[in-house]
Design a protein around this motif. Structure first.
Motif, PDB file in Angstrom:
ATOM      1  N   THR A  37       0.828  -1.205   0.000  1.00  0.00           N
ATOM      2  CA  THR A  37       0.000   0.000   0.000  1.00  0.00           C
ATOM      3  C   THR A  37       0.857   1.247   0.000  1.00  0.00           C
ATOM      4  O   THR A  37       0.692   2.149  -0.843  1.00  0.00           O
ATOM      5  N   GLU A  38       1.802   1.324   0.933  1.00  0.00           N
ATOM      6  CA  GLU A  38       2.663   2.501   1.021  1.00  0.00           C
ATOM      7  C   GLU A  38       3.506   2.679  -0.237  1.00  0.00           C
ATOM      8  O   GLU A  38       3.739   3.803  -0.683  1.00  0.00           O
ATOM      9  N   GLU A  39       3.959   1.559  -0.809  1.00  0.00           N
ATOM     10  CA  GLU A  39       4.814   1.645  -1.999  1.00  0.00           C
ATOM     11  C   GLU A  39       4.054   2.242  -3.183  1.00  0.00           C
ATOM     12  O   GLU A  39       4.645   2.889  -4.049  1.00  0.00           O
ATOM     13  N   GLN A  40       2.726   2.036  -3.224  1.00  0.00           N
ATOM     14  CA  GLN A  40       1.925   2.639  -4.282  1.00  0.00           C
ATOM     15  C   GLN A  40       1.457   4.044  -3.922  1.00  0.00           C
ATOM     16  O   GLN A  40       1.466   4.952  -4.750  1.00  0.00           O
ATOM     17  N   LYS A 206      -7.136  -7.857  -0.996  1.00  0.00           N
ATOM     18  CA  LYS A 206      -6.645  -7.515  -2.338  1.00  0.00           C
ATOM     19  C   LYS A 206      -5.748  -6.284  -2.236  1.00  0.00           C
ATOM     20  O   LYS A 206      -6.069  -5.216  -2.739  1.00  0.00           O
ATOM     21  N   LYS A 207      -4.630  -6.465  -1.581  1.00  0.00           N
ATOM     22  CA  LYS A 207      -3.755  -5.334  -1.272  1.00  0.00           C
ATOM     23  C   LYS A 207      -3.399  -4.481  -2.498  1.00  0.00           C
ATOM     24  O   LYS A 207      -3.558  -3.260  -2.469  1.00  0.00           O
ATOM     25  N   ALA A 211      -4.736  -0.732  -2.768  1.00  0.00           N
ATOM     26  CA  ALA A 211      -3.694   0.281  -2.598  1.00  0.00           C
ATOM     27  C   ALA A 211      -3.845   1.362  -3.660  1.00  0.00           C
ATOM     28  O   ALA A 211      -3.783   2.566  -3.367  1.00  0.00           O
ATOM     29  N   LYS A 212      -4.051   0.945  -4.888  1.00  0.00           N
ATOM     30  CA  LYS A 212      -4.229   1.910  -5.987  1.00  0.00           C
ATOM     31  C   LYS A 212      -5.499   2.720  -5.788  1.00  0.00           C
ATOM     32  O   LYS A 212      -5.513   3.941  -5.985  1.00  0.00           O
TER      33      LYS A 212
END
Length: 241
Positions: A37-40, A206-207, A211-212
């Motif tokens: 999540t954070e990486e996106q 559905k990470k 995330a997006k």
């Protein structure tokens, strides 16, 4: 400080950093976090906050894929090549403790909660932080746009009374086999925080997808209305760029 590097550490550095992320060697700063999540989310919000893509400013956002030791190859690279490193960490006590061990191995004793290059969430993960800090509607909108308006209600209806994933009990290991004792608590959403727990389960299911969706919803906010912890780490990075 001991700068000795073992053969295993060299292998991890080569495999996890140099081989797949060689561009990090040319970074002006590296921003590390634990999950997908954070990486996106962070790069998308960085672009909104600064008006430029991270790569154009030499900033690399890396999800290390876990906690504690997963940070080590990147921290070693940052130290050895004198690259400024920033960390955006979940705030559960065990996660913070693992981060402390990993960070201090390379940078010495540090008060993580008062470090100018480390941002720690308040006792929870990123999704939990958003839910606890006034962004519940935003999260619900992300879920509705991804899987429909009835997703939360349907999840609660279908999952109520079912067992969760097995987790370790806070008791000593089995005296016979010395294995951890696990339990699978039964889901009960008929509590004050029941809907919130259901939302967190949905997001975890559905990470990458969510995330997006969450990032897109956050990008619709004004800069001033972004989550305070996001603003904090961006202001920390600003000192380097």
């Amino acid at each position: 400080m001991d700068y000795h590097i073992s053969a295993e550490d060299k292998r991890k550095l080569q495999r996890e950093v140099i081989h797949s992320r060689g561009e990090l060697l040319f970074s002006r700063a590296i921003v590390l976090s634990e999950g997908e999540t954070e990486e996106q989310v962070l790069p998308m919000l960085f672009q909104k906050y600064f008006g430029e893509e991270p790569f154009s400013l030499g900033i690399n956002f890396i999800g290390v894929g876990g906690s504690g030791a997963k940070y080590k190859p990147f921290l070693r690279l940052a130290r050895d090549f004198n690259i400024p490193v920033f960390i955006f960490s979940d705030g559960e006590p065990n996660i913070v403790q693992k981060l402390k061990y990993a960070y201090e191995e390379f940078f010495g004793e540090t008060d993580l909660h008062n470090s100018p290059n480390i941002t720690i969430l308040d006792g929870t993960n990123f999704e939990g932080y958003l839910l606890n800090n006034g962004f519940e509607k935003l999260i619900k909108d992300a879920i509705s746009k991804t899987e429909g308006d009835e997703k939360i209600k349907t999840w609660i209806s279908e999952k109520q009374g079912t067992p969760t994933r097995a987790v370790r009990k806070n008791v000593p290991n089995c005296v016979t086999c010395n294995q951890a004792i696990l339990e699978s608590p039964t889901r009960d959403y008929n509590t004050a925080d029941g809907e919130k727990r259901a939302i967190l389960e949905i997001l975890s299911s559905k990470k990458p997808t969510y995330a997006k969706a969450v990032a897109e919803e956050l990008c619709m906010l004004t800069i001033e209305d972004l989550p305070p912890k996001i603003i904090k780490i961006f202001e920390q990075i600003k000192t380097e760029i």
